[in-house]
Scaffold this active site. Structure first.
Site, short mmCIF file in Angstrom:
data_model
loop_
_atom_site.label_atom_id
_atom_site.label_comp_id
_atom_site.label_asym_id
_atom_site.label_seq_id
_atom_site.Cartn_x
_atom_site.Cartn_y
_atom_site.Cartn_z
N ASP A 49 0.83 -1.20 0.00
CA ASP A 49 0.00 0.00 0.00
C ASP A 49 0.87 1.26 0.00
O ASP A 49 0.59 2.23 -0.71
CB ASP A 49 -0.92 -0.02 1.22
CG ASP A 49 -1.76 1.22 1.35
OD1 ASP A 49 -2.53 1.52 0.42
OD2 ASP A 49 -1.65 1.92 2.38
N GLU A 121 -1.95 -5.33 -3.64
CA GLU A 121 -0.99 -4.59 -2.81
C GLU A 121 0.10 -5.52 -2.29
O GLU A 121 1.28 -5.14 -2.24
CB GLU A 121 -1.73 -3.92 -1.65
CG GLU A 121 -2.60 -2.76 -2.08
CD GLU A 121 -3.45 -2.19 -0.96
OE1 GLU A 121 -4.01 -1.10 -1.14
OE2 GLU A 121 -3.55 -2.84 0.11
#
Length: 228
Positions: A49, A121
């Protein structure tokens, strides 16, 4: 460690050949499949992320050198939000290679926005750890493609766009109704139904009510675009 045929094909779709294949296996392993001998992808998701955010922030600054922070922020949010990540994951068929526990497989985990978004992610983090920042950046920019240049159209969140669609047709604002809540307290799954006055509806599930509302609105918008 040798990769399965599906993971080898997925590696090709990513455009990155892993020096340490174990990183890729870990990246596609959901918590429902973890065990004492098998790590899940949650820590990788946390790192990925942040890598994605840095790449997108850099790219947006480079694309529009005159943009203000107020202009950049909604573009950034549109590019990194879970819906965008899940869309990218679907394009490379990440769901096919996710390692899921039986309960997640039964409940359609390979298609869930949250699992797909978290998974991509984690994959980003795996590439970052395996090949460094430049490798991760190149992959992200390739996978996100023209989203960077068309992001202005997506910068409004889906709920705002759906409300504007309704207002333009003199309909009441959309309503969002929670139809289900499942999972343990530490990992809830909310199901929200977006409803329009004209009878159009769409449902979506996510770990938070806000994310489920956004996904339901986004899905309903796609339905409306298809209908028209």
């Amino acid at each position: 460690m040798k990769l399965s045929g599906d993971l080898k094909a997925f590696q090709e779709r990513l455009g990155h050949r892993f020096a340490d294949p174990a990183l890729l296996v870990r990246a596609v392993t959901h918590a429902s499949m973890s065990s004492a001998n098998r790590d899940d992808n949650q820590r990788l998701e946390f790192l990925g992320d942040r890598v994605l955010g840095l790449v997108m922030a850099e790219a947006l600054l480079a694309l529009d050198t005159g943009a203000t922070e107020g202009q950049l922020a909604p573009r950034f949010n549109a590019l990194v939000r879970k819906e965008a990540c899940a869309d990218v994951a679907r394009e490379i068929d990440l769901g096919k290679v996710l390692k899921l526990g039986r309960s997640e497989m039964i409940s359609g985990g390979r298609r869930k926005m949250a699992l797909l978004g978290d998974g991509i992610e984690a994959v980003i983090a795996a590439v970052y750890l395996d090949g460094g920042f430049d490798a991760a950046k190149a992959m992200i920019l390739r996978l996100w493609g023209n989203r960077l240049t068309t992001v202005e159209d997506d910068a409004r969140d889906a709920k705002t766009a759906l409300q504007e669609w309704a207002q333009a047709r003199k309909l009441s604002p959309p309503k969002y109704v929670q139809t289900d809540r499942s999972g343990p307290d530490h990992a809830p799954l909310f199901t929200i139904e977006a409803r329009l006055e004209n009878g159009e509806t769409s449902r979506a599930s996510a770990p938070s009510k806000r994310a489920a509302e956004q996904e339901a609105a986004s899905t309903l918008l796609r339905q409306l675009e298809t209908d028209t």
